[in-house]
Structure formats: structure tokens, C-alpha cells
Design a protein around this motif. Structure first.
Motif, PDB file in Angstrom:
ATOM      1  N   ALA A  32     -12.366  23.640 -49.310  1.00 40.84           N
ATOM      2  CA  ALA A  32     -13.504  23.960 -48.181  1.00 40.84           C
ATOM      3  C   ALA A  32     -14.716  23.390 -48.532  1.00 40.84           C
ATOM      4  CB  ALA A  32     -13.637  25.694 -48.683  1.00 40.84           C
ATOM      5  N   ALA A  33     -15.116  23.227 -49.792  1.00 47.94           N
ATOM      6  CA  ALA A  33     -16.455  22.508 -50.093  1.00 47.94           C
ATOM      7  C   ALA A  33     -16.481  20.869 -49.620  1.00 47.94           C
ATOM      8  CB  ALA A  33     -16.457  22.626 -51.606  1.00 47.94           C
ATOM      9  N   GLU A  34     -14.993  20.543 -49.841  1.00 46.60           N
ATOM     10  CA  GLU A  34     -14.950  18.972 -49.476  1.00 46.60           C
ATOM     11  C   GLU A  34     -15.129  18.829 -48.051  1.00 46.60           C
ATOM     12  OE1 GLU A  34     -11.958  17.725 -51.581  1.00 46.60           O
ATOM     13  OE2 GLU A  34     -13.075  17.966 -53.407  1.00 46.60           O
ATOM     14  N   ALA A  35     -14.455  19.928 -47.134  1.00 47.94           N
ATOM     15  CA  ALA A  35     -14.558  19.653 -45.795  1.00 47.94           C
ATOM     16  C   ALA A  35     -16.032  19.915 -45.152  1.00 47.94           C
ATOM     17  CB  ALA A  35     -13.694  21.043 -45.145  1.00 47.94           C
ATOM     18  N   LEU A  36     -16.663  21.040 -45.718  1.00 42.76           N
ATOM     19  CA  LEU A  36     -18.216  21.068 -45.366  1.00 42.76           C
ATOM     20  C   LEU A  36     -18.799  20.027 -45.664  1.00 42.76           C
ATOM     21  CD1 LEU A  36     -20.379  22.964 -44.719  1.00 42.76           C
ATOM     22  CD2 LEU A  36     -20.836  23.511 -47.124  1.00 42.76           C
ATOM     23  N   MET A  37     -18.868  19.303 -46.997  1.00 43.32           N
ATOM     24  CA  MET A  37     -19.430  18.116 -47.260  1.00 43.32           C
ATOM     25  C   MET A  37     -19.231  16.924 -46.085  1.00 43.32           C
ATOM     26  SD  MET A  37     -21.610  18.856 -49.375  1.00 43.32           S
ATOM     27  CE  MET A  37     -22.279  17.345 -49.894  1.00 43.32           C
ATOM     28  N   GLY A  38     -17.897  16.510 -45.982  1.00 45.74           N
ATOM     29  CA  GLY A  38     -17.713  15.651 -45.279  1.00 45.74           C
ATOM     30  C   GLY A  38     -17.879  15.723 -43.872  1.00 45.74           C
ATOM     31  N   LEU A  39     -17.901  16.915 -43.308  1.00 46.39           N
ATOM     32  CA  LEU A  39     -18.279  17.119 -41.733  1.00 46.39           C
ATOM     33  C   LEU A  39     -19.858  17.054 -41.644  1.00 46.39           C
ATOM     34  CD1 LEU A  39     -15.402  19.502 -40.727  1.00 46.39           C
ATOM     35  CD2 LEU A  39     -15.684  17.305 -40.071  1.00 46.39           C
ATOM     36  N   GLY A  40     -20.506  17.816 -42.700  1.00 44.86           N
ATOM     37  CA  GLY A  40     -21.918  17.910 -42.524  1.00 44.86           C
ATOM     38  C   GLY A  40     -22.445  16.467 -42.787  1.00 44.86           C
ATOM     39  N   MET A  41     -21.804  15.675 -43.744  1.00 44.10           N
ATOM     40  CA  MET A  41     -22.324  14.141 -43.715  1.00 44.10           C
ATOM     41  C   MET A  41     -22.228  13.371 -42.489  1.00 44.10           C
ATOM     42  SD  MET A  41     -20.645  13.371 -47.723  1.00 44.10           S
ATOM     43  CE  MET A  41     -20.979  11.585 -47.560  1.00 44.10           C
ATOM     44  N   ALA A  42     -21.276  13.702 -42.050  1.00 45.19           N
ATOM     45  CA  ALA A  42     -21.031  12.975 -40.579  1.00 45.19           C
ATOM     46  C   ALA A  42     -21.939  13.188 -39.681  1.00 45.19           C
ATOM     47  CB  ALA A  42     -19.624  13.283 -40.011  1.00 45.19           C
ATOM     48  N   VAL A  43     -22.340  14.762 -39.517  1.00 51.02           N
ATOM     49  CA  VAL A  43     -23.355  14.951 -38.466  1.00 51.02           C
ATOM     50  C   VAL A  43     -24.923  14.542 -39.099  1.00 51.02           C
ATOM     51  CG1 VAL A  43     -24.401  17.060 -37.604  1.00 51.02           C
ATOM     52  CG2 VAL A  43     -21.886  17.071 -37.828  1.00 51.02           C
ATOM     53  N   MET A  44     -24.886  14.747 -40.212  1.00 50.57           N
ATOM     54  CA  MET A  44     -26.353  14.148 -40.957  1.00 50.57           C
ATOM     55  C   MET A  44     -26.432  12.815 -40.573  1.00 50.57           C
ATOM     56  SD  MET A  44     -28.182  14.613 -44.537  1.00 50.57           S
ATOM     57  CE  MET A  44     -28.392  16.502 -44.361  1.00 50.57           C
ATOM     58  N   ALA A  45     -25.596  11.940 -40.704  1.00 48.78           N
ATOM     59  CA  ALA A  45     -25.468  10.396 -40.711  1.00 48.78           C
ATOM     60  C   ALA A  45     -25.971  10.144 -39.031  1.00 48.78           C
ATOM     61  CB  ALA A  45     -24.308   9.740 -41.061  1.00 48.78           C
ATOM     62  N   VAL A  46     -25.333  10.806 -38.084  1.00 55.17           N
ATOM     63  CA  VAL A  46     -25.658  10.818 -36.741  1.00 55.17           C
ATOM     64  C   VAL A  46     -26.966  11.226 -36.240  1.00 55.17           C
ATOM     65  CG1 VAL A  46     -24.566  10.929 -34.407  1.00 55.17           C
ATOM     66  CG2 VAL A  46     -23.256  10.422 -36.287  1.00 55.17           C
ATOM     67  N   THR A  47     -27.200  12.607 -36.531  1.00 61.25           N
ATOM     68  CA  THR A  47     -28.416  13.196 -36.115  1.00 61.25           C
ATOM     69  C   THR A  47     -29.616  12.924 -36.980  1.00 61.25           C
ATOM     70  OG1 THR A  47     -27.918  15.335 -37.275  1.00 61.25           O
ATOM     71  CG2 THR A  47     -26.801  14.992 -35.040  1.00 61.25           C
ATOM     72  N   GLY A  48     -29.412  12.976 -38.069  1.00 57.26           N
ATOM     73  CA  GLY A  48     -30.545  12.585 -38.829  1.00 57.26           C
ATOM     74  C   GLY A  48     -31.610  13.890 -38.834  1.00 57.26           C
ATOM     75  N   ALA A  49     -32.986  13.608 -38.553  1.00 56.86           N
ATOM     76  CA  ALA A  49     -33.918  14.796 -38.598  1.00 56.86           C
ATOM     77  C   ALA A  49     -34.008  15.394 -37.314  1.00 56.86           C
ATOM     78  CB  ALA A  49     -35.093  13.886 -38.860  1.00 56.86           C
ATOM     79  N   ILE A  50     -32.867  15.236 -36.380  1.00 61.18           N
ATOM     80  CA  ILE A  50     -33.031  16.070 -35.174  1.00 61.18           C
ATOM     81  C   ILE A  50     -32.622  17.372 -35.393  1.00 61.18           C
ATOM     82  CG2 ILE A  50     -31.826  16.325 -33.243  1.00 61.18           C
ATOM     83  CD1 ILE A  50     -31.348  13.480 -32.855  1.00 61.18           C
ATOM     84  N   VAL A  51     -31.713  17.635 -36.521  1.00 56.69           N
ATOM     85  CA  VAL A  51     -31.395  19.098 -36.930  1.00 56.69           C
ATOM     86  C   VAL A  51     -32.680  19.260 -37.779  1.00 56.69           C
ATOM     87  CG1 VAL A  51     -29.942  20.628 -37.918  1.00 56.69           C
ATOM     88  CG2 VAL A  51     -29.131  18.736 -36.669  1.00 56.69           C
ATOM     89  N   PRO A  52     -33.110  20.601 -37.541  1.00 54.74           N
ATOM     90  CA  PRO A  52     -34.354  21.089 -38.337  1.00 54.74           C
ATOM     91  C   PRO A  52     -34.010  21.401 -39.993  1.00 54.74           C
ATOM     92  CG  PRO A  52     -34.046  22.642 -36.506  1.00 54.74           C
ATOM     93  CD  PRO A  52     -32.761  21.790 -36.524  1.00 54.74           C
ATOM     94  N   ALA A  53     -34.816  20.952 -40.704  1.00 53.20           N
ATOM     95  CA  ALA A  53     -34.590  21.182 -42.201  1.00 53.20           C
ATOM     96  C   ALA A  53     -34.064  22.366 -42.661  1.00 53.20           C
ATOM     97  CB  ALA A  53     -35.813  20.603 -42.781  1.00 53.20           C
ATOM     98  N   PRO A  54     -34.664  23.563 -42.354  1.00 60.15           N
ATOM     99  CA  PRO A  54     -34.222  24.815 -42.739  1.00 60.15           C
ATOM    100  C   PRO A  54     -32.671  25.068 -42.028  1.00 60.15           C
ATOM    101  CG  PRO A  54     -36.204  25.166 -41.411  1.00 60.15           C
ATOM    102  CD  PRO A  54     -35.942  23.772 -41.200  1.00 60.15           C
ATOM    103  N   VAL A  55     -31.928  24.261 -41.059  1.00 53.14           N
ATOM    104  CA  VAL A  55     -30.621  24.549 -40.976  1.00 53.14           C
ATOM    105  C   VAL A  55     -29.748  23.983 -42.091  1.00 53.14           C
ATOM    106  CG1 VAL A  55     -28.838  23.874 -39.247  1.00 53.14           C
ATOM    107  CG2 VAL A  55     -31.015  25.031 -38.231  1.00 53.14           C
ATOM    108  N   TRP A  56     -30.236  22.739 -42.134  1.00 53.18           N
ATOM    109  CA  TRP A  56     -29.794  21.758 -43.397  1.00 53.18           C
ATOM    110  C   TRP A  56     -29.894  22.445 -44.811  1.00 53.18           C
ATOM    111  CZ3 TRP A  56     -26.088  18.880 -41.563  1.00 53.18           C
ATOM    112  CH2 TRP A  56     -26.534  18.101 -40.499  1.00 53.18           C
ATOM    113  N   ALA A  57     -30.969  23.008 -45.089  1.00 54.26           N
ATOM    114  CA  ALA A  57     -31.165  23.727 -46.348  1.00 54.26           C
ATOM    115  C   ALA A  57     -30.155  25.095 -46.245  1.00 54.26           C
ATOM    116  CB  ALA A  57     -32.657  24.252 -46.480  1.00 54.26           C
ATOM    117  N   ALA A  58     -30.145  25.590 -45.366  1.00 61.88           N
ATOM    118  CA  ALA A  58     -29.296  26.813 -45.616  1.00 61.88           C
ATOM    119  C   ALA A  58     -27.705  26.351 -45.610  1.00 61.88           C
ATOM    120  CB  ALA A  58     -29.209  28.054 -44.168  1.00 61.88           C
ATOM    121  N   LEU A  59     -27.421  25.561 -44.659  1.00 62.74           N
ATOM    122  CA  LEU A  59     -26.021  25.054 -44.693  1.00 62.74           C
ATOM    123  C   LEU A  59     -25.334  24.406 -46.005  1.00 62.74           C
ATOM    124  CD1 LEU A  59     -23.467  24.458 -42.871  1.00 62.74           C
ATOM    125  CD2 LEU A  59     -24.413  22.150 -42.567  1.00 62.74           C
ATOM    126  N   PHE A  60     -26.638  23.650 -46.690  1.00 72.08           N
ATOM    127  CA  PHE A  60     -25.966  23.116 -48.144  1.00 72.08           C
ATOM    128  C   PHE A  60     -26.569  23.785 -49.125  1.00 72.08           C
ATOM    129  CE2 PHE A  60     -25.338  19.567 -45.065  1.00 72.08           C
ATOM    130  CZ  PHE A  60     -24.115  19.403 -45.328  1.00 72.08           C
TER     131      PHE A  60
END
Length: 184
Positions: free
Chosen positions: A46-74
Motif C-alpha cells: 500500500a505504501a509503495e503504491a501510494l508513493m509510486g502513483l503520487g510520484m507520477a502525479v507530482m512529476a507531471v503536475t508539479g506545483a499545480i496541486v496545492p501544497a496542503p493536498v500534498w502535505a496531507a497525502l504524504f
């Protein structure tokens, strides 16, 4: 992220593939004798799925997703892994590794958000160079360790097939995290 577009997309494909593989493994988690699921294996998948998929989204979207969303997600999983590592000796090192990974993702998201309104051409770095360097050393060392485990088997042959898949996913995500930190 802060790197070239092609590199970001290649990184996204690599980490999305690893995350999807971990998600599939989570759905087909092996059972221990007696029908009980192995909780540490499921937790790791579960942790590795979250990290892998989260890294993929972060690599493409970057700062488009608000920081509080990333902070909560990780940030929330990082706190949970730190708590679990402090209270359960079984799997402590693996949980600490997942906590470091989740905290690194939170750090990268906050660093991107802090500089999203600034001109990146004049300031080529994001975040704190000392912390970024420390994380680079950690994930570089982890990648070398995971790669050596993937190649090492009792018979001295390559670990090819489903038995080596978890190690290959960990290696892929270590490389992905290293690349993301390198582009900061």
C-alpha cells in the motif's frame, strides 16, 4: 517538477508503472498459512503504491496541486509510519524507510509551492540544499542497496520473475525519488 518536460514524463511513466504494480500486488496479496494476510507485506504494498502513483502525479503536475493536498497525502502516512515504527519492532526499518520517503515527498511539494510564484530561471534550486543533499545521499544509497538485493539470489542467478518484483519496484521508486530530488 523543475526538470525538462521529457524527463518529467519519463519519470511519471516509470513511477506510475511501479505504483500500479504495487497496487496489483496489494490486491493479490499472498496469504499466510491459516488464511491470515501478512500485514507487513500489505502495508508495504500500500505504501509503495501510494508513493509510486503520487510520484507520477507530482512529476507531471508539479506545483499545480496545492501544497496542503500534498502535505496531507504524504504527511499523514509519514506520521503513521513513524508512530508504527516507534511502537512495533517488527518491520521497523521498512516503516522508517516509508516515513522518510513520505516526508521527502512532503518536503518536495512544500518547496515547489514556496517557489511557484517566483522566477525559476534566476534561482535554480528549490528547497534547502543541505536537506536535499542528505535525501539524495539516502535515496542514492538505498537505490544501490535495493539493486544489489535484486541481483543477489541463493543460486547466484538474477532474480527474474514474480519473486523479484517487489525488489524491482523498490529499486524503481528509489531511482524515481533520487531523480525527483535531483531536479530540485
Amino acid at each position: 517538477m523543475h526538470g525538462p518536460t521529457l524527463v518529467n514524463w519519463l519519470l511519471a511513466l516509470l513511477t506510475a508503472g511501479a505504483g500500479a504494480s504495487c497496487l496489483v500486488r496489494l490486491g493479490h496479496s499472498p496469504c499466510a498459512p491459516g488464511g491470515a494476510h501478512r500485514p507487513l507485506a500489505r502495508e508495504s504494498d500500500a505504501a509503495e503504491a501510494l508513493m509510486g502513483l503520487g510520484m507520477a502525479v507530482m512529476a507531471v503536475t508539479g506545483a499545480i496541486v496545492p501544497a496542503p493536498v500534498w502535505a496531507a497525502l504524504f504527511g499523514l502516512p509519514a506520521a503513521a509510519f513513524l508512530f508504527a515504527a516507534a511502537h512495533a519492532p517488527a518491520g521497523r526499518a521498512h516503516r522508517l524507510h516509508h516515513a522518510v520517503g513520505a516526508l521527502a515527498m512532503t518536503y518536495m511539494a512544500l518547496a515547489m509551492a514556496a517557489t511557484s510564484g517566483h522566477d525559476h530561471h534566476h534561482d535554480a534550486t528549490l528547497g534547502l540544499p543541505a536537506l536535499t543533499g542528505t535525501l539524495l545521499l539516502y535515496f542514492g544509497g538505498y537505490t544501490l542497496w535495493a539493486g544489489s538485493r535484486l541481483l543477489r539470489t541463493p543460486a547466484g542467478t538474477l532474480a527474474i520473475g514474480t519473486a523479484g518484483l517487489p525488489q524491482a519496484c523498490r529499486l524503481t521508486m528509489g531511482i524515481g525519488m533520487f531523480a525527483m530530488l535531483l531536479t530540485m
